[in-house]
Design a protein around this motif. Structure first.
Motif, short mmCIF file in Angstrom:
data_model
loop_
_atom_site.label_atom_id
_atom_site.label_comp_id
_atom_site.label_asym_id
_atom_site.label_seq_id
_atom_site.Cartn_x
_atom_site.Cartn_y
_atom_site.Cartn_z
N GLU A 58 -10.30 7.72 -9.23
CA GLU A 58 -9.62 8.15 -8.00
C GLU A 58 -8.17 8.45 -8.34
N ILE A 59 -7.67 9.59 -7.84
CA ILE A 59 -6.27 9.99 -8.07
C ILE A 59 -5.46 9.72 -6.80
N LEU A 60 -4.41 8.93 -6.96
CA LEU A 60 -3.48 8.70 -5.84
C LEU A 60 -2.19 9.43 -6.17
N ALA A 61 -1.94 10.57 -5.54
CA ALA A 61 -0.74 11.37 -5.87
C ALA A 61 0.38 11.01 -4.90
N VAL A 62 1.54 10.67 -5.47
CA VAL A 62 2.67 10.25 -4.64
C VAL A 62 3.96 10.90 -5.15
N CYS A 63 4.99 10.88 -4.31
CA CYS A 63 6.34 11.25 -4.76
C CYS A 63 7.32 10.36 -4.01
N PRO A 64 8.55 10.21 -4.50
CA PRO A 64 9.52 9.32 -3.84
C PRO A 64 9.83 9.82 -2.43
N GLN A 65 10.15 8.88 -1.53
CA GLN A 65 10.58 9.28 -0.18
C GLN A 65 11.93 9.99 -0.25
N GLU A 66 12.76 9.55 -1.19
CA GLU A 66 14.11 10.16 -1.28
C GLU A 66 14.43 10.42 -2.75
N GLY A 67 15.34 11.37 -2.98
CA GLY A 67 15.70 11.69 -4.36
C GLY A 67 15.96 13.17 -4.51
N ALA A 68 15.61 13.71 -5.68
CA ALA A 68 15.92 15.11 -6.00
C ALA A 68 14.68 15.99 -5.76
N PRO A 69 14.87 17.15 -5.14
CA PRO A 69 13.72 18.04 -4.90
C PRO A 69 13.16 18.66 -6.18
N SER A 70 14.00 18.67 -7.21
CA SER A 70 13.53 19.10 -8.53
C SER A 70 14.39 18.38 -9.55
N ILE A 71 13.91 18.26 -10.76
CA ILE A 71 14.62 17.49 -11.79
C ILE A 71 14.95 18.43 -12.93
N GLU A 72 16.24 18.71 -13.07
CA GLU A 72 16.67 19.77 -14.00
C GLU A 72 17.86 19.35 -14.83
N HIS A 105 20.08 15.60 -16.77
CA HIS A 105 20.19 14.15 -16.97
C HIS A 105 20.50 13.43 -15.66
N PHE A 106 21.37 14.04 -14.85
CA PHE A 106 21.75 13.43 -13.57
C PHE A 106 20.52 13.31 -12.66
N ASP A 107 19.76 14.41 -12.54
CA ASP A 107 18.55 14.39 -11.70
C ASP A 107 17.58 13.32 -12.22
N GLU A 108 17.50 13.16 -13.52
CA GLU A 108 16.55 12.20 -14.10
C GLU A 108 16.93 10.77 -13.74
N ALA A 109 18.25 10.51 -13.74
CA ALA A 109 18.70 9.16 -13.40
C ALA A 109 18.33 8.83 -11.95
N ILE A 110 18.54 9.80 -11.07
CA ILE A 110 18.18 9.61 -9.65
C ILE A 110 16.67 9.41 -9.53
N ALA A 111 15.91 10.26 -10.22
CA ALA A 111 14.44 10.24 -10.09
C ALA A 111 13.86 8.93 -10.61
N ALA A 112 14.51 8.35 -11.62
CA ALA A 112 13.96 7.14 -12.23
C ALA A 112 13.82 6.02 -11.19
N ILE A 113 14.78 5.93 -10.25
CA ILE A 113 14.70 4.86 -9.24
C ILE A 113 13.47 5.08 -8.36
N GLY A 114 13.25 6.33 -7.98
CA GLY A 114 12.07 6.64 -7.16
C GLY A 114 10.78 6.35 -7.91
N VAL A 115 10.77 6.64 -9.21
CA VAL A 115 9.59 6.34 -10.03
C VAL A 115 9.32 4.84 -10.02
N LEU A 116 10.39 4.06 -10.20
CA LEU A 116 10.22 2.60 -10.25
C LEU A 116 9.72 2.05 -8.91
N GLN A 117 10.24 2.62 -7.80
CA GLN A 117 9.77 2.18 -6.47
C GLN A 117 8.28 2.47 -6.32
N GLN A 118 7.84 3.64 -6.78
CA GLN A 118 6.42 3.99 -6.67
C GLN A 118 5.56 3.14 -7.61
N VAL A 119 6.08 2.85 -8.79
CA VAL A 119 5.32 2.01 -9.73
C VAL A 119 5.11 0.61 -9.13
#
Ligand SMILES: O=C(O)C[C@H]1NC(=O)NC1=O
Length: 244
Positions: free
Chosen positions: A32-46, A48-62
């Protein structure tokens, strides 16, 4: 049964759907695939700065996935943002689509090329090649010079540019395989492989099969050493949700 949490680290719902479709297209019948994305963060990751922001959302989802009892987690962004931090937090395996695609490419070719989006993300891909030990396997890197979300604008221009860069790679790189450097390119791999006569590898589908393999082998993130759960300490403010 295997439940895989596929995390699109950017907040683009359209790209999350593209990624989810690619994952489901290769998932085994019992997966079963559960597809998710962070509630808040960057609309695209392009970058180092975007990646730092996105990492928090990744950790919240994990953390949510671990509490939901998923069998594994996929970080579906080519920068693999937050990968090692996610492995500390997770009980189960965590695989990034860049490492998954790169590993798969080394199984079918002695050298591979990478096709990604903006030129500035080429450096991120180079950092990953170094981090994963694949520098000598990568013949060249190409950028379509369009932003990530151009892949979701419906014009087909980004997809055409990906095809053109794949043809450039075939002509000039001397590599035997091509790695698609964006989660939003996940739906292009099968058609390009058939049309161009070279393995074109998408990291989303590669990561799904790797998580299924790890699950079948009973392998999970090692908690012996640096990927053990984070040290417990009072995290304040916006990070309070990670406590407990
Ligand atoms: O760096 C890139 O081009 C790709 C990366 N960025 C993003 O928002 N999803 C990704 O896969």
């Amino acid at each position: 049964d295997c439940i895989i949490q596929v995390i699109n680290p950017n907040t683009s719902r359209a790209m999350t759907a593209t990624i989810a479709d690619a994952a489901r297209a290769v998932a085994a019948p019992g997966t079963e695939i559960l597809a998710v994305c962070p509630q808040e963060g960057a609309p695209s990751i392009e970058g180092h700065f975007d990646e730092a922001i996105a990492a928090i959302g990744v950790l919240q989802q994990v953390k949510l996935g671990r509490e939901a009892g998923v069998s594994g987690h996929i970080i579906a962004c080519f920068g693999d943002p937050g990968l090692l931090a996610a492995r500390e937090l997770a009980s189960r395996p965590v695989v990034g689509i860049a490492e998954a695609a790169m590993h798969m490419a080394t199984l079918v070719a002695t050298r591979f090329s990478i096709v990604t989006t903006l030129p500035r993300t080429l450096t991120i891909a180079r950092h990953l090649l170094h981090q994963y030990g694949f520098e000598r396997h990568c013949a060249a890197l190409h950028a379509i010079d369009l932003p990530v979300l151009a892949l979701e604008d419906g014009s087909g221009l980004a997809q055409q540019k990906v095809r053109e860069q794949c043809i450039e790679a075939i002509r000039h790189d001397g590599s035997g395989a091509i790695v698609l450097g964006c989660g939003g390119m996940a739906d292009l791999a099968r058609e390009l492989t058939q049309e161009l006569g070279i393995p074109v590898i998408d990291g989303v589908s590669a990561a799904v099969k790797m998580i299924e393999s790890l699950h079948a082998l009973g392998l999970s993130t090692s908690k012996h050493g640096d990927l053990d759960f984070p040290l417990v300490k009072p995290l304040s403010g916006m990070f309070g949700s990670f406590n407990g």
